[in-house]
Every structure is written in C-alpha cells, then in structure tokens.
Design an enzyme around this catalytic site. Sequence first.
Site, PDB file in Angstrom:
ATOM      1  CD  GLU A 121      54.407 -10.555   1.646  1.00 21.47           C
ATOM      2  OE1 GLU A 121      53.676  -9.623   1.233  1.00 21.47           O
ATOM      3  OE2 GLU A 121      55.323 -11.047   0.969  1.00 21.47           O
ATOM      4  CB  CYS A 156      47.075  -6.799   2.939  1.00 24.92           C
ATOM      5  SG  CYS A 156      47.210  -8.155   1.773  1.00 24.92           S
TER       6      CYS A 156
END
Length: 386
Positions: A121, A156
């Site tokens: 990720e 993110c």
Amino acid sequence: MVTYPSSAQIVSEPLGVVLVISTWNYPFSTLSLGPVIGAIAAGNAVVLKPSEVSPATSSLLSKLLGEYMDTSAVRVVEGSVLETTALLEQKWDKIFYTGNGKVGRVILAAAAKHLTPVVLELGGKSPVVVDSNINLKVAARRMISGKWGGNSGQTCVSPDYVITTKEYASKLVDALSCEIENFYGKDPLQSNDLSSIVNSRHFDRLINLLDDETVSGKIVLGGQRDKVKLKIAPTVVLDAPKDSPIMNEEIFGPLLPIITVNKIEDSIRLISSKEKPLAAYLFSNDKKLKEEFITSVSAGGMVINDTNLHLVEPNLPFGGVGESGTGSYHGRFSFDAFSHKKAVLQRGFTGDIAARYPPYANWKIDFLKSLFSGNLIGVLRALFGW
Ligand SMILES: *[C@@H]1O[C@H](CO)[C@@H](O)[C@H](O)[C@H]1NC(C)=O
C-alpha cells in the site's frame, strides 16, 4: 464438456502466518488493526510491526493487543529498521506493507527470497482535476477537507496537486482562500483544527519543498510556519515548474500546487505522463470528460466531485496500481487479500469417456472434434460408427 459431470467450488484457505508492517499517519485502527482484522478473519496468525515514527501509539497497540488478543495468534513487534530487517529475514506466508515505494522495494526484495506474496500500500502524487462550470464553493470545501482536514495532508490519498485551466485558476485560488479562512481563521497556525506535522524531519522536508528557489515566489496562499509547533499553514503554490521538487515527489503535507493547462482535456495527458497515482479526483459537470477520466486515467481509485471518500466505502477495494502499490483490501477484499482461493473440482465415477484414453483411434479423434465443435450428429457417428 471436458469436466462433465462435476461440480466446481472455490475454498478460501488461510495463508498461514502473515506480517503486517503499518505506518504512522493513521497508526491505530485504519492502517494497523484494519489489515490485522482481515488477516484474522481469513484464519491467519499475524505479527504486527507498528511504526516507530508514532511510538506512543505503537506501544499502546502492543500493550492492548497483548492484553486482549490471543497471543498465540496475534503478536506485536515494536522497533525500527533493525527489528524490521530481522522480521523480513523470516519466512512469511504474506507480507502486508503500508508506506512508501522506497521501502516497498526493500520489502519486495526480501519477500522474493521466500517467494512470499505481498500487498504493498504505497502512495504517489494524487491529482485533482478542476473543471469550470461546477459548484466551486462546494468543490473548494471538499478539496480542503481532503487535503487539510484530519492530517494536514499526511494522508496517502490526499490531493497532491490540482490541475485546472489558466482562466479558472484565479477563481479557484479565491474560493480556496475564502473557505480556508472560514475553516481555520485568519491565522491558521493558531487553529486547533489544523494538525501539526508528525516530526521535525518531515517538517524540514516540507519547508525545503516550499523554500526551493523556483517555488517560493509562486506561493499565492499561506506559507506561514511554526517550527516549534511543527505547523505549516494551508499553502497553495501556482504553476510551480515541472521539474521542481514539489512537482516530483509525493508531498504528504499541507502544500498544494496548482498546475494550469490550456484546455481541461489536457489534464488527462498530463496525469498519464506521470507514475500511476493512488487516487485521482475530478470535479466536473461534463459527462464526456468524466467518462474519459474514468476510462483513461489509471489510478488506485477515484472520486468524482469529491476527494478521499472512496476510502471509507466498504464495498470498494482500496489499493494502488503500478508505482502506487499492488493488491487491495477493505471489507471483503481484506479477507481475500489474506486467503488463498483453492480451486476444488469434484466428480463421481460415472461419465468416464473412453476417448480420453489411449490408444487414440481415429473414431476417438472424430468424436472429440465433433464434441468441441458442437456437432451432435458427428458425435453420434463417431460413437456408433454410422
Ligand atoms: C458533478 O457535479 C456536477 C455539478 O453539480 C454535476 O453536473 C455532475 O453530474 C456531477 N457528477 C456526478 C458523477 O454526479
């Protein structure tokens, strides 16, 4: 035809013992316990390595999981590079890593030694395309919420930079300025609703992006900073040069560059010329542009007319593509990420066709050819020698 009669089944089995390496920006439920829950749900044992950058949360996680979880199935290992390196030398059945591409490459190399599958990720420069003819006030509020709300850009999927047309840019800056003042007051550094930067290393990194000589003259909003509180005001930079650091590394902080193009359609080419981002956002009322954006922009996920929210929709997988990561999770996709889909075919003993076995006589070849071309007469002819 070949398997008839039979039944096919997919059996999800746990992978075994998995390693979850999480990170500091949402250090508790989202990025640590989220993957751990997926791993346990799928039947695995887990070792969680929380981030040394948020040490208080990491030690709390360690304490609480030790107290409330079955420690034969869930363990926490605290530590930094040394401990992570030692963990990576072990043979895992899956490694789930949240963080950046540089460390992602280290993880992947370590995993390769044992053929261990990974979920990475990662992040990237997530663009926001702002078309004209939209409800600019609502768009500005949603952009601000995605960029500065919560973690001051240390998210993110946060908007990294904005693309709009040359003629619309000043309107957009005005709208952002107005709503930022509504949210954070005239002096955002005094606002309790604006998060600080996680540590002085990241604070200095962000200030260096901003104080770059090609960028500092282009600040149209914000720019104030407080080194003691580690706070940076919401800052907008207009038309930073293509090769400036702020346009070439993931910002992960409260700085928002706006890039202008002649036609809004040019934004798609601009995004596609860069590495695939974790998220891409479009504010537009143009159906054609929207369709083109959805089909031609490659990104981990997207939202039309808002930012960040795809992340909290449990029916959507969350993950990156290319440079922004591999694999996905959330909801049932977390279960899938931590299980192997075992293919199981079950048959009885009837329907055992001689044509399958040697010797391969001509009638068998005729039979199979007829069978696969759906020629029923040919099948009967081959079988009964008509
Ligand atoms: C985005 O917002 C615009 C303006 O309100 C609207 O015309 C358009 O249909 C919206 N797009 C979607 C996908 O709802």
